[in-house]
Design a protein around this motif. Structure first.
Motif, PDB file in Angstrom:
ATOM      1  N   TYR A  26      22.080  13.931  27.055  1.00  0.00           N
ATOM      2  CA  TYR A  26      23.128  14.712  27.704  1.00  0.00           C
ATOM      3  C   TYR A  26      24.535  14.251  27.351  1.00  0.00           C
ATOM      4  N   ASP A  27      24.721  12.957  27.036  1.00  0.00           N
ATOM      5  CA  ASP A  27      26.059  12.492  26.643  1.00  0.00           C
ATOM      6  C   ASP A  27      25.967  11.430  25.547  1.00  0.00           C
ATOM      7  N   GLY A  28      25.006  11.596  24.663  1.00  0.00           N
ATOM      8  CA  GLY A  28      24.763  10.593  23.636  1.00  0.00           C
ATOM      9  C   GLY A  28      25.908  10.396  22.667  1.00  0.00           C
ATOM     10  N   GLU A  29      26.816  11.367  22.594  1.00  0.00           N
ATOM     11  CA  GLU A  29      27.969  11.224  21.700  1.00  0.00           C
ATOM     12  C   GLU A  29      28.988  10.226  22.247  1.00  0.00           C
ATOM     13  N   LEU A  30      28.867   9.867  23.521  1.00  0.00           N
ATOM     14  CA  LEU A  30      29.897   9.069  24.183  1.00  0.00           C
ATOM     15  C   LEU A  30      29.471   7.607  24.285  1.00  0.00           C
ATOM     16  N   ARG A  31      29.520   6.912  23.150  1.00  0.00           N
ATOM     17  CA  ARG A  31      29.251   5.469  23.132  1.00  0.00           C
ATOM     18  C   ARG A  31      30.501   4.781  22.614  1.00  0.00           C
ATOM     19  N   PHE A  32      30.905   3.681  23.295  1.00  0.00           N
ATOM     20  CA  PHE A  32      32.201   3.083  23.007  1.00  0.00           C
ATOM     21  C   PHE A  32      32.131   1.687  22.393  1.00  0.00           C
ATOM     22  N   ASP A  33      30.995   0.979  22.550  1.00  0.00           N
ATOM     23  CA  ASP A  33      30.952  -0.405  22.098  1.00  0.00           C
ATOM     24  C   ASP A  33      30.351  -0.553  20.707  1.00  0.00           C
ATOM     25  N   VAL A  34      29.169  -0.019  20.518  1.00  0.00           N
ATOM     26  CA  VAL A  34      28.474  -0.126  19.236  1.00  0.00           C
ATOM     27  C   VAL A  34      27.896   1.239  18.890  1.00  0.00           C
ATOM     28  N   ALA A  35      27.402   1.363  17.676  1.00  0.00           N
ATOM     29  CA  ALA A  35      26.742   2.608  17.283  1.00  0.00           C
ATOM     30  C   ALA A  35      25.477   2.785  18.107  1.00  0.00           C
ATOM     31  N   PRO A  36      25.184   4.008  18.545  1.00  0.00           N
ATOM     32  CA  PRO A  36      23.973   4.230  19.351  1.00  0.00           C
ATOM     33  C   PRO A  36      22.721   3.981  18.533  1.00  0.00           C
ATOM     34  N   LEU A  37      21.651   3.615  19.231  1.00  0.00           N
ATOM     35  CA  LEU A  37      20.363   3.477  18.565  1.00  0.00           C
ATOM     36  C   LEU A  37      19.897   4.837  18.072  1.00  0.00           C
ATOM     37  N   PRO A  38      19.038   4.854  17.044  1.00  0.00           N
ATOM     38  CA  PRO A  38      18.543   6.145  16.544  1.00  0.00           C
ATOM     39  C   PRO A  38      17.872   6.955  17.650  1.00  0.00           C
ATOM     40  N   HIS A  71      36.924  25.041  12.588  1.00  0.00           N
ATOM     41  CA  HIS A  71      38.299  24.603  12.343  1.00  0.00           C
ATOM     42  C   HIS A  71      38.500  23.106  12.559  1.00  0.00           C
ATOM     43  N   GLY A  72      37.421  22.363  12.801  1.00  0.00           N
ATOM     44  CA  GLY A  72      37.530  20.926  12.997  1.00  0.00           C
ATOM     45  C   GLY A  72      37.956  20.518  14.392  1.00  0.00           C
ATOM     46  N   ASP A  73      38.113  21.493  15.285  1.00  0.00           N
ATOM     47  CA  ASP A  73      38.580  21.173  16.630  1.00  0.00           C
ATOM     48  C   ASP A  73      37.528  20.415  17.437  1.00  0.00           C
ATOM     49  N   LEU A  74      36.264  20.667  17.187  1.00  0.00           N
ATOM     50  CA  LEU A  74      35.206  19.960  17.902  1.00  0.00           C
ATOM     51  C   LEU A  74      35.243  18.475  17.563  1.00  0.00           C
ATOM     52  N   GLY A  75      35.332  18.156  16.283  1.00  0.00           N
ATOM     53  CA  GLY A  75      35.385  16.760  15.875  1.00  0.00           C
ATOM     54  C   GLY A  75      36.618  16.054  16.409  1.00  0.00           C
ATOM     55  N   ARG A  76      37.762  16.731  16.355  1.00  0.00           N
ATOM     56  CA  ARG A  76      38.990  16.123  16.875  1.00  0.00           C
ATOM     57  C   ARG A  76      38.883  15.865  18.372  1.00  0.00           C
ATOM     58  N   HIS A  77      38.292  16.825  19.081  1.00  0.00           N
ATOM     59  CA  HIS A  77      38.150  16.638  20.526  1.00  0.00           C
ATOM     60  C   HIS A  77      37.227  15.463  20.831  1.00  0.00           C
ATOM     61  N   LEU A  78      36.131  15.320  20.100  1.00  0.00           N
ATOM     62  CA  LEU A  78      35.212  14.222  20.354  1.00  0.00           C
ATOM     63  C   LEU A  78      35.878  12.872  20.115  1.00  0.00           C
ATOM     64  N   ARG A  79      36.687  12.772  19.075  1.00  0.00           N
ATOM     65  CA  ARG A  79      37.392  11.511  18.823  1.00  0.00           C
ATOM     66  C   ARG A  79      38.359  11.199  19.970  1.00  0.00           C
ATOM     67  N   LYS A  80      39.093  12.210  20.392  1.00  0.00           N
ATOM     68  CA  LYS A  80      40.025  12.025  21.504  1.00  0.00           C
ATOM     69  C   LYS A  80      39.278  11.708  22.797  1.00  0.00           C
ATOM     70  N   LEU A  81      38.138  12.373  22.999  1.00  0.00           N
ATOM     71  CA  LEU A  81      37.338  12.171  24.207  1.00  0.00           C
ATOM     72  C   LEU A  81      36.814  10.743  24.284  1.00  0.00           C
ATOM     73  N   ARG A  82      36.282  10.234  23.183  1.00  0.00           N
ATOM     74  CA  ARG A  82      35.774   8.862  23.185  1.00  0.00           C
ATOM     75  C   ARG A  82      36.889   7.871  23.491  1.00  0.00           C
ATOM     76  N   ARG A  83      38.032   8.076  22.884  1.00  0.00           N
ATOM     77  CA  ARG A  83      39.151   7.159  23.108  1.00  0.00           C
ATOM     78  C   ARG A  83      39.598   7.202  24.566  1.00  0.00           C
ATOM     79  N   GLU A  84      39.737   8.391  25.123  1.00  0.00           N
ATOM     80  CA  GLU A  84      40.198   8.543  26.494  1.00  0.00           C
ATOM     81  C   GLU A  84      39.214   7.934  27.492  1.00  0.00           C
ATOM     82  N   LEU A  85      37.937   8.266  27.349  1.00  0.00           N
ATOM     83  CA  LEU A  85      36.954   7.767  28.305  1.00  0.00           C
ATOM     84  C   LEU A  85      36.739   6.266  28.161  1.00  0.00           C
TER      85      LEU A  85
END
Length: 466
Positions: free
Chosen positions: A285-297, A361-375
Motif C-alpha cells: 500500500y505504501d511501498g514507494e515510501l522508504r526513507f532509510d535504505v532501498a526496500p527489500l525485493p 509528463h514526468g509529474d508522477l516521478g517528481r511528486h514521488l521524489r518530493k513526497l519522500r523528502r517531505e515525509l
C-alpha cells in the motif's frame, strides 16, 4: 398541547408543503422549536438551497404564533448560515448549510462552533503537496481522450503500461503490460480476489493486528480468516496454520505496526506457499515510501507464480483517482477477469486516464521524489520530539505513520479521549485487531495535515504520550 401546521414553501415556482410541529407545553421555547424544525428540513433535504420561505408575518399567521417567535427563529437560522435574506425578494435557504444539526435544548442565541480536530490518524496522503498546475493539466488531458466504446475490464491499456513502468522504476518489479490489471484500490482488489479465486469456507491467514477492511472483505465473501502474529520482522510464517488457502500480508511496511518482513521470512513464506499451494496476497500500500535504505525485493519478484501483488495510488497521490493495480499469476488474472465479466464490474477508467497523464509528463516521478523528502523530514521531526520526550517509537523509517505503545487497553482509551479533548485525533491499535488485542497504543499519521500544524502539535503530543 402539540399541534401541527403545514408550511407552504416556494420551490422553483411550485409549492411544497412541509409539516411543522410545535408543542406549547414543552420547556423548549417556540422559537427554538421552529428553528429546529426548519433546520432539520434543510438538513434532510426537504428544504434545499434556493427555496424561498414565507415572510415572518405570513409564517406567524399560518402557525398561530406571534411574529416575535418567527422573527427570532429566522434570526437564529440566519446567524447559523442556514438562510439568507435578499433585498426586495424574501428569505431563502442557503446552498451551503453547516454540517451538524443542534439537538433540542440548545440555548437560544448560542451558536455552537464545530470543534476542529487535528487529524493524525494514518491512511491520509499528503494531497496538499500535489502540484496543482500538473493536476489540472492531467485532468484536462484525460478529458481530451476519446470516450470508450467498449468496457475495458482489465483497465485502460495506457494505464497498465504506466503502472508497469512505475513498478519497474520504483519497486524493482519487471512485468509486462498483460500481467497488470487495473483495480479500484487494494481493498477493491481483495473483494475481487475473494469472489474470483477463493471459495466460501476457505481460510485466509491475515496479519494480527492488520488491515481490517481486508478482513471484512474476506468475511463478506464467506471466507474465514485466522490471525497470525507479527513482530519487528513482520508476519511470522511459522505461525501460519496448516490448511489455509491464502496468506494476506503487507511485507514492505506492516500495517499498522510499521515493521518490514525480513529477507529470511520472505523466503520461508514463499517456500511454504509453493509446498502447500498457498496464494500470497502482497499488499504494497505504501511501498514507494522508504526513507532509510532501498526496500527489500517484492514477494512478487521472488515468486511471481504464487504471489498476487496489490498497489494503490491513494497513499502516494490521492483517493480521488480511485485507482490501483494487481499483478498476479495468469490463472488468477483470468479468474478476476471472468469475475468482472460475470458481475459486470470494472475499475473506473477516469482516474486511470489522469494517472497516465501524470506519468507521461514526468509529474508522477517528481511528486514521488518530493513526497519522500517531505515525509522523511516530517517523520524525523516527529520522532526526534517524541524520543527527546522519552517516548519510544516503533516502526521502520518508512511510510506515513509510526506507533507508540501503551501498557494497557485502559491507558489507550484514556489517551485517545484526552487527545481528542485537546484537539487531536489519534488512532488506537485496538481497532486493528480482529480478535482480542495483544498490543495497546496509538498509530500516528503525519501526512494528512500541514507541516506547520504537525509542528505546533508536538508539545501536546509529547505530553500526551510520555
Amino acid at each position: 398541547m402539540v399541534w401541527k401546521a403545514t408550511l407552504e414553501v416556494c420551490v422553483s415556482n411550485a409549492d411544497t408543503a412541509l409539516p411543522v410541529f410545535l408543542d406549547r407545553e414543552s420547556g423548549v421555547p417556540l422559537a427554538v422549536q421552529l428553528a429546529d424544525a426548519l433546520r432539520a428540513s434543510a438538513a434532510t433535504g426537504h428544504l434545499r438551497g434556493g427555496d424561498r420561505l414565507p415572510s415572518t408575518r405570513a409564517l406567524a399567521d399560518r402557525l398561530g404564533v406571534s411574529r416575535t417567535v418567527t422573527s427570532a427563529a429566522y434570526e437564529q437560522l440566519h446567524a447559523e448560515g442556514w438562510i439568507a435574506g435578499r433585498h426586495g425578494s424574501g428569505t431563502y435557504v442557503t446552498t451551503s448549510p453547516p454540517g451538524d444539526v443542534p439537538a433540542h435544548g440548545t440555548v437560544f442565541g448560542e451558536v455552537r462552533e464545530p470543534v476542529e480536530l487535528l487529524d493524525l490518524t494514518p491512511g491520509t496522503p499528503w494531497a496538499e503537496g500535489l502540484d496543482r498546475a500538473a493536476w489540472r493539466r492531467a485532468w484536462r488531458a484525460a478529458a481530451d481522450t476519446a470516450p470508450l466504446v467498449r468496457v475495458q475490464r482489465a483497465g485502460v491499456p495506457e494505464y497498465r503500461a504506466a503502472i508497469g513502468e512505475h513498478l519497474l522504476r520504483h519497486r524493482g518489479l519487471a512485468v509486462g503490460t498483460d500481467s497488470v490489471l487495473a483495480t479500484g484500490g487494494t481493498t477493491a482488489a481483495v473483494v475481487e480476489l475473494a469472489g474470483a479465486v477463493l471459495e466460501p469456507g476457505d481460510v485466509v491467514a491475515v496479519e494480527e493486528p492488520g488491515y481490517q477492511r481486508a478482513v471484512q472483505a474476506f468475511g463478506a465473501a464467506g471466507v474465514r480468516v485466522t490471525g497470525v502474529p507479527v513482530d519487528d520482522e513482520g508476519l511470522r510464517p511459522e505461525a501460519v496454520p496448516a490448511g489455509v488457502r491464502a496468506v494476506y500480508c503487507s511485507p514492505a511496511h506492516q500495517y499498522p505496526m510499521g515493521s518490514r518482513m525480513s529477507a529470511s521470512r520472505r523466503v520461508e513464506l514463499v517456500e511454504r506457499a509453493r509446498a502447500e499451494q498457498l496464494l500470497i496476497i502482497e499488499d504494497d500500500y505504501d511501498g514507494e515510501l522508504r526513507f532509510d535504505v532501498a526496500p527489500l525485493p517484492l514477494l512478487a519478484a521472488l515468486a511471481p507464480d504464487v504471489v498476487v501483488h496489490l498497489g494503490t495510488t491513494s497513499k502516494i497521490l490521492t483517493p480521488t483517482l480511485g485507482a490501483g493495480w494487481m499483478v498476479a499469476p495468469p490463472e488468477v488474472t483470468a479468474a478476476v477477469l471472468t469475475y468482472r465479466d460475470r458481475t459486470g464490474t470494472r475499475p473506473s477508467p477516469a482516474g486511470q486516464r489522469v494517472l497516465v497523464e501524470l506519468a507521461r509528463h514526468g509529474d508522477l516521478g517528481r511528486h514521488l521524489r518530493k513526497l519522500r523528502r517531505e515525509l522523511s523530514e516530517r517523520r524525523s521531526m516527529l520522532v526526534a520530539a517524541l524520543r527527546d520526550g522519552g517516548v519510544r517509537v516503533l516502526g521502520d523509517d518508512a511510510g506515513a505513520h509510526l506507533v507508540v505503545l501503551f501498557t494497557s487497553a485502559a491507558v489507550e482509551r484514556e489517551r485517545l479521549a484526552e487527545a481528542e479533548a485537546r484537539g487531536i485525533r489519534l488512532d488506537g491499535l485496538a481497532r486493528h485487531f480482529a480478535g482480542t488485542p495483544s498490543a495497546h497504543g496509538v498509530a500516528i499519521g503525519y501526512a494528512g495535515c500541514s507541516r506547520d500544524a504537525l509542528h505546533d502539535a508536538l508539545d501536546t503530543l509529547v505530553g500526551l504520550l510520555r
